[in-house]
Design a protein around this motif. Structure first.
Motif, short mmCIF file in Angstrom:
data_model
loop_
_atom_site.label_atom_id
_atom_site.label_comp_id
_atom_site.label_asym_id
_atom_site.label_seq_id
_atom_site.Cartn_x
_atom_site.Cartn_y
_atom_site.Cartn_z
N ARG A 1 16.72 29.89 33.29
CA ARG A 1 16.73 28.94 34.20
C ARG A 1 17.05 27.07 33.56
O ARG A 1 16.90 27.58 32.10
CB ARG A 1 14.73 29.27 34.28
CG ARG A 1 15.28 27.54 35.64
CD ARG A 1 13.48 27.16 35.82
NE ARG A 1 12.80 26.98 34.60
CZ ARG A 1 12.02 26.80 33.30
NH1 ARG A 1 11.53 28.91 33.53
NH2 ARG A 1 11.14 25.94 32.74
N TYR A 2 18.13 27.23 34.37
CA TYR A 2 18.41 26.14 34.11
C TYR A 2 19.12 25.30 34.63
O TYR A 2 20.62 25.69 36.14
CB TYR A 2 19.50 26.18 32.26
CG TYR A 2 20.48 25.38 31.84
CD1 TYR A 2 19.77 23.99 31.11
CD2 TYR A 2 21.59 24.58 32.57
CE1 TYR A 2 20.16 23.26 30.79
CE2 TYR A 2 22.14 23.26 31.76
CZ TYR A 2 21.66 22.53 30.79
OH TYR A 2 21.98 21.77 30.21
N ASN A 3 18.71 23.93 34.63
CA ASN A 3 19.95 22.59 35.83
C ASN A 3 19.88 21.42 35.75
O ASN A 3 19.72 20.61 34.42
CB ASN A 3 19.25 22.86 37.49
CG ASN A 3 18.29 23.14 37.43
OD1 ASN A 3 17.06 21.91 37.81
ND2 ASN A 3 17.04 24.32 37.73
N ILE A 4 20.10 20.46 36.22
CA ILE A 4 20.61 19.28 35.98
C ILE A 4 19.46 18.44 35.74
O ILE A 4 19.39 17.35 34.76
CB ILE A 4 21.43 18.09 36.95
CG1 ILE A 4 21.65 16.58 36.33
CG2 ILE A 4 20.38 18.33 38.11
CD1 ILE A 4 22.79 16.40 37.69
N LEU B 1 26.15 22.00 40.54
CA LEU B 1 26.78 22.62 39.90
C LEU B 1 27.94 22.05 39.95
O LEU B 1 28.04 23.01 39.16
CB LEU B 1 27.14 23.68 41.75
CG LEU B 1 26.38 24.19 42.66
CD1 LEU B 1 26.62 24.59 43.28
CD2 LEU B 1 25.52 25.34 41.52
N ALA B 2 28.55 21.36 40.21
CA ALA B 2 29.88 20.73 39.35
C ALA B 2 29.75 20.16 38.37
O ALA B 2 30.21 20.04 36.84
CB ALA B 2 30.44 19.77 40.13
N TRP B 3 28.03 20.04 38.12
CA TRP B 3 27.60 19.17 36.47
C TRP B 3 27.46 20.10 36.05
O TRP B 3 27.70 20.46 34.30
CB TRP B 3 26.43 18.09 36.38
CG TRP B 3 25.69 18.02 35.66
CD1 TRP B 3 25.77 16.80 34.76
CD2 TRP B 3 24.66 18.63 34.49
NE1 TRP B 3 25.05 17.19 33.73
CE2 TRP B 3 24.64 17.95 33.22
CE3 TRP B 3 24.42 19.73 34.56
CZ2 TRP B 3 23.87 18.04 33.00
CZ3 TRP B 3 23.40 20.09 33.87
CH2 TRP B 3 23.25 19.29 32.39
N LEU B 4 26.74 21.55 36.24
CA LEU B 4 27.02 22.98 35.26
C LEU B 4 28.39 23.20 34.86
O LEU B 4 28.64 23.65 33.60
CB LEU B 4 26.04 23.83 36.11
CG LEU B 4 24.71 23.90 36.71
CD1 LEU B 4 24.18 24.81 37.82
CD2 LEU B 4 23.87 23.56 34.86
N LEU B 5 28.76 22.97 35.68
CA LEU B 5 30.66 23.43 35.63
C LEU B 5 31.20 23.12 33.86
O LEU B 5 31.64 23.57 33.39
CB LEU B 5 31.47 23.78 36.72
CG LEU B 5 30.72 24.61 37.52
CD1 LEU B 5 31.76 25.14 38.72
CD2 LEU B 5 31.43 26.16 37.18
N HIS B 6 31.11 21.68 34.16
CA HIS B 6 31.34 20.03 33.16
C HIS B 6 30.63 20.69 32.85
O HIS B 6 31.03 19.91 31.36
CB HIS B 6 30.97 18.90 34.49
CG HIS B 6 32.77 19.06 34.76
ND1 HIS B 6 32.40 19.16 36.83
CD2 HIS B 6 33.43 18.07 34.75
CE1 HIS B 6 33.62 18.76 36.84
NE2 HIS B 6 33.88 18.07 36.38
#
Length: 280
Positions: free
Chosen positions: A176-179, A231-236
């Protein structure tokens, strides 16, 4: 190197924005037909990594994906998970890493997904009551037999990952991980250092819908949604990060997939990096 793809286990190139199948309903029509349409549309939109598990409907989710997508495109990787025992009254569903259960669930996964090999098989949870060497040893034996391609882990600590890597080659970690929830930052850092795929589950925190925060402000600047920015932050965040957002909505699916095209500048990344509460 294509920043939009990652080679899992050094073998399977997948687009970094995947799809989590957990929310697909497996009930009879019309819900089932809607789920099949979403799974097929995900592939049409270019998704090449789909995540499922024995736990999701006790195999029904795997069967749904096979109905929707088999025979699978050559570039599609379906990852599944084992290691949770279904309820058996008076016992409730529980983490179960006994080798015999793991072997049985792998055999069920092969049959339900209609494949000869599970290209990525993840241990859904580490069972504290079974030696980790026994759990991973059973999966390694199946790997030697050709029934498993690569072995992954789910919801592990950095210490558990280090221990596991002394037993098997670990191709992926699903935590589990997110911004707004970065508890497993040490695990992500370990995966980045080792080139291990990191698949964040719950990649979009429910709180990102708050219209008053920095995430919403960045979304307004980009003409995107808060979920797309997350989602974009995760990809970066790191090249090894492969988010697997899930949905049973065609519209939401299209929104998620479009997040791969959202580009954050240095100022926006800095502001987003600061929105999470500090790790205790």
């Amino acid at each position: 190197m294509d920043i939009d793809t990652f080679r899992i286990g050094g073998e399977h190139p997948v687009r970094r924005l995947g799809f989590g199948a957990m929310h697909l309903e497996t009930d009879p029509a019309p819900a089932r037909e809607a789920s099949i349409a979403v799974a097929r549309r995900a592939v049409e939109l270019g998704v090449t990594l789909i995540d499922t598990a024995h736990l999701y409907g006790w195999g029904a989710n795997e069967e749904l994906l096979a109905e929707a997508l088999h025979p699978y495109p050559d570039d599609l990787l379906i990852a599944t998970k084992v290691g949770v025992a279904p309820p058996a009254p008076p016992l409730e569903a529980r983490v179960d890493g006994r080798p015999e259960l793991l072997r049985d669930q792998v055999e069920q996964g092969l049959r339900r997904l209609r494949v000869d090999r599970l290209d990525l098989l993840q241990l859904h949870r580490v069972d504290p009551d079974v030696p980790l060497a026994d759990q991973l040893g059973a999966l390694r034996e199946l790997q030697v037999q050709g029934k498993i391609g690569h072995i992954g882990l789910s919801e592990v600590t950095a210490a558990e990952l280090e221990q596991a890597r002394r037993i098997v080659d670990v191709a992926s970690v699903q935590n589990r991980y997110n911004i707004l929830d970065r508890e497993h930052e040490p695990v992500l850092e370990a995966c980045s250092a080792a080139g291990i795929a990191f698949l964040p589950w719950r990649p979009v925190h429910p709180a990102v819908a708050d219209p008053r925060g920095e995430i919403a402000a960045v979304a307004t600047e980009l003409g995107a949604t808060a979920a797309q920015v997350s989602l974009a932050w995760l990809l970066h965040r790191a090249p090894v990060v492969l988010p697997i957002p899930g949905t049973n909505s065609l519209a939401h699916l299209a929104e998620n997939v479009a997040a791969a095209s959202v580009r954050l500048d240095e100022d926006q990344l800095r502001r987003l990096d600061e929105v999470a509460p500090p790790l205790s």
